[in-house]
Design a protein around this motif. Structure first.
Motif, PDB file in Angstrom:
ATOM      1  N   MET A 149     -74.397  -2.223  42.642  1.00 11.88           N
ATOM      2  CA  MET A 149     -73.787  -1.156  43.448  1.00 11.88           C
ATOM      3  C   MET A 149     -74.174   0.202  42.881  1.00 11.88           C
ATOM      4  SD  MET A 149     -69.937  -2.752  43.787  1.00 11.88           S
ATOM      5  CE  MET A 149     -69.436  -1.550  44.995  1.00 11.88           C
ATOM      6  N   ASN A 150     -74.354   1.183  43.766  1.00 15.37           N
ATOM      7  CA  ASN A 150     -74.569   2.557  43.319  1.00 15.37           C
ATOM      8  C   ASN A 150     -73.984   3.507  44.345  1.00 15.37           C
ATOM      9  OD1 ASN A 150     -76.809   3.498  45.233  1.00 15.37           O
ATOM     10  ND2 ASN A 150     -77.676   1.599  44.387  1.00 15.37           N
TER      11      ASN A 150
ATOM     12  N   LYS B 141     -75.211   6.163  45.770  1.00 16.92           N
ATOM     13  CA  LYS B 141     -76.091   6.586  46.858  1.00 16.92           C
ATOM     14  C   LYS B 141     -75.984   5.625  48.045  1.00 16.92           C
ATOM     15  CE  LYS B 141     -80.869   7.955  47.770  1.00 16.92           C
ATOM     16  NZ  LYS B 141     -82.226   8.124  47.201  1.00 16.92           N
ATOM     17  N   THR B 142     -76.012   4.322  47.744  1.00 13.88           N
ATOM     18  CA  THR B 142     -75.903   3.320  48.804  1.00 13.88           C
ATOM     19  C   THR B 142     -74.552   3.410  49.508  1.00 13.88           C
ATOM     20  OG1 THR B 142     -77.303   1.835  47.519  1.00 13.88           O
ATOM     21  CG2 THR B 142     -76.031   0.852  49.306  1.00 13.88           C
ATOM     22  N   LEU B 143     -73.470   3.582  48.711  1.00  9.65           N
ATOM     23  CA  LEU B 143     -72.131   3.690  49.292  1.00  9.65           C
ATOM     24  C   LEU B 143     -71.989   4.952  50.134  1.00  9.65           C
ATOM     25  CD1 LEU B 143     -70.039   2.510  46.201  1.00  9.65           C
ATOM     26  CD2 LEU B 143     -70.321   1.275  48.346  1.00  9.65           C
TER      27      LEU B 143
ATOM     28  N   HIS C  56     -74.325   6.441  51.796  1.00  8.33           N
ATOM     29  CA  HIS C  56     -75.026   6.193  53.046  1.00  8.33           C
ATOM     30  C   HIS C  56     -74.170   5.348  53.980  1.00  8.33           C
ATOM     31  CE1 HIS C  56     -78.374   5.595  55.789  1.00  8.33           C
ATOM     32  NE2 HIS C  56     -78.136   4.276  55.746  1.00  8.33           N
ATOM     33  N   ARG C  57     -73.485   4.354  53.404  1.00 12.39           N
ATOM     34  CA  ARG C  57     -72.645   3.468  54.215  1.00 12.39           C
ATOM     35  C   ARG C  57     -71.501   4.232  54.865  1.00 12.39           C
ATOM     36  NH1 ARG C  57     -70.165  -1.565  51.147  1.00 12.39           N
ATOM     37  NH2 ARG C  57     -72.414  -1.950  50.870  1.00 12.39           N
TER      38      ARG C  57
END
Length: 509
Positions: free
Chosen positions: A422-423, A425-427, A429-430
């Motif tokens: 998990m990071n 940046k990905t969250l 974007h979500r």
């Protein structure tokens, strides 16, 4: 001065009684003047008295009803009855209630004063007996705790009317549940126990009796250990059914010389810790617990932690109920129960520290330990833990309410999917947010960066696995989402100051 209550529905007579006696000269003080039994009872509950002078025929509540209610609450209160009814039925009831006298109206001043003097004399005699009783109990406790001379054994044997040598004895301790129990029931039970031919008893206030069974001369057929336990068990059944008192009896070691009674007493007292497993209504002896296994009562700390972190109150409570009610066997050694309870207390303390929960709302470890070791039964321990866990979950709910919805969602995501890569940046974007802004928001509300929070979560779960399982370190690293064991070692040491292997070496069983 002894306190007095006057109860009379006719005001003129009430004032007359108050004024015809020099109360101070008798060492008395009138603190209540009531016009019926109901008013008198209300006054007595606010400030009890030692002497009640009362009429019989009154509205609301008559004098005999008042006497019965006061006698239920205090056995030593003394009564003088005043009445205009010269009837045997009243006198007979008054005698049954243990009144001082039954005086007819119109009141003879000299007779009333004589009866008051006699009542004061009786109260003083009761006080002297009470002081003697307290002093005697203090001497007994010194003897039983090994703080008096060995030669005192003969004195105490003589007090009980027992032989100092040539006989075989068995000591036992009876403990009862004080909740809602009236002293009168205990007194009646003690009176009944004193009728047992070969039994001597010593009251050890507030909630115990020392019982000494004289098994007869040593050259005669002596009762076996099991027969002795059966004797006390049958006696227990009789007392509980007759007086509705819940008791727990511990049968200690046998002895021949009365000087050995303190050791027999201590062996029985040590068994009292099994009350927490056995419960009231049982009688146990040394042979019964000698072969008990010390296998630990198993608690799944990871599962309990998960219920708390997911704020699943009902699941957490059900887990504690099942753990204490269904998973603790009657043949368990009590030390295993205490070990498990201490582990649970430490787990909750660690969680409160880890999540910086408001300490003033909870018991600290020492308070929780005191509750554990002073509880009479498993239900007492279970209730203490359920209360603490519910408070932690509710506090976490309040902490969550301070977070914005997106931060709350991210925290839930970490608790559920911490093993994944998990990071932020990905969250971001979500959730259709700027990663930099989300990072600042998380830092502000949670108090640490997202990366640090994720690391703390992984390492906290890893710590529980290290301390409570036999999994290999590299397996634990993969379990919490660290495919590189070396990296896991480095991150774990940053959190706890020691390596995973060192922590496992240091753990206490």
């Amino acid at each position: 001065m002894k306190k007095v209550m006057l109860v009379e529905d006719e005001e003129l007579i009430l004032q007359g009684i108050r004024n015809i006696v020099d109360w101070e000269e008798l060492g008395l003080k009138v603190v209540h003047m009531a016009h019926d039994g109901a008013e008198a009872l209300e006054m007595w509950e606010k400030e009890p008295v030692q002497i009640v002078v009362t009429d019989i025929s009154m509205p609301e509540m008559d004098g005999l009803t008042l006497l019965r209610k006061l006698r239920d609450q205090e056995e030593q209160v003394r009564f003088i009855i005043l009445t205009g009814y010269d009837e045997f039925a009243y006198a007979r009831e008054a005698v049954r209630l243990d009144v001082e006298n039954y005086i007819l109206k119109p009141i003879d001043e000299e007779e009333l004063i004589r009866q008051l003097r006699e009542t004061v004399r009786k109260l003083e005699e009761m006080d002297r007996k009470k002081l003697t009783y307290i002093d005697e109990k203090t001497q007994w406790m010194h003897f039983l705790n090994g703080k008096s001379e060995k030669s005192d054994g003969e004195k105490f044997a003589e007090m009980l009317g027992l032989a100092t040598e040539g006989h075989s004895y068995h000591g036992a301790v009876m403990k009862w549940n004080l909740d809602g129990l009236k002293e009168k029931k205990i007194t009646n039970m003690i009176v009944e126990l004193k009728k047992e031919e070969h039994l001597r008893i010593v009251h050890l206030p507030p909630d115990s009796l020392l019982m000494i069974l004289d098994r007869g001369r040593m050259d005669e057929a002596a009762r076996s250990e099991e027969q002795v336990r059966e004797y006390f068990s049958e006696l227990q059944n009789q007392m509980e059914s007759r007086f509705n008192i819940m008791t727990f009896i511990c049968v200690g070691a046998s002895f021949q010389r009365f000087e050995e009674l303190p050791e027999a007493y201590r062996s029985a007292k040590k068994l009292q810790k099994y009350l927490i497993i056995e419960g009231y209504g049982n009688c146990i002896s040394l042979p019964q617990i000698q072969n008990r296994k010390t296998e630990s009562v198993r608690m799944d700390e990871t599962q309990l932690r998960k219920f708390i972190l997911k704020k699943e109150k009902e699941a957490a409570v059900d887990y504690i109920e099942d753990l204490f009610i269904n998973n603790i066997r009657k043949d368990a050694d009590v030390s295993s129960l205490y070990q498990m309870a201490v582990k649970m207390a430490m787990l909750l303390q660690d969680m409160k520290k880890e999540y910086k929960l408001e300490s003033g709302r909870f018991h600290d470890v020492s308070e929780l330990m005191e509750t554990i070791f002073s509880a009479d039964d498993i239900h007492g321990i279970k209730t203490a833990f359920i209360s603490e866990i519910v408070e932690i979950i509710e506090c976490m709910h309040e902490e969550d309410s301070q977070y914005t919805p997106v931060v709350r969602q991210i925290i839930g995501e970490v608790q559920k999917n911490y093993r994944e890569d998990m990071n932020l940046k990905t969250l971001a974007h979500r959730y259709h947010m700027n990663a930099s802004y989300l990072g600042q928001l998380f830092q502000k509300e949670v108090g640490c960066s997202f990366a640090q929070y994720l690391s703390n979560t992984k390492n906290g779960i890893a710590k529980e696995l290290i301390l409570n399982t036999n999994m290999k370190i590299n397996e634990i690293a993969k379990q919490v989402g660290y495919p590189d064991t070396s990296y896991f070692y480095r991150k774990f040491k940053q959190s706890y100051g020691v390596s995973p292997a060192s922590m496992r070496e240091m753990k206490k069983y």
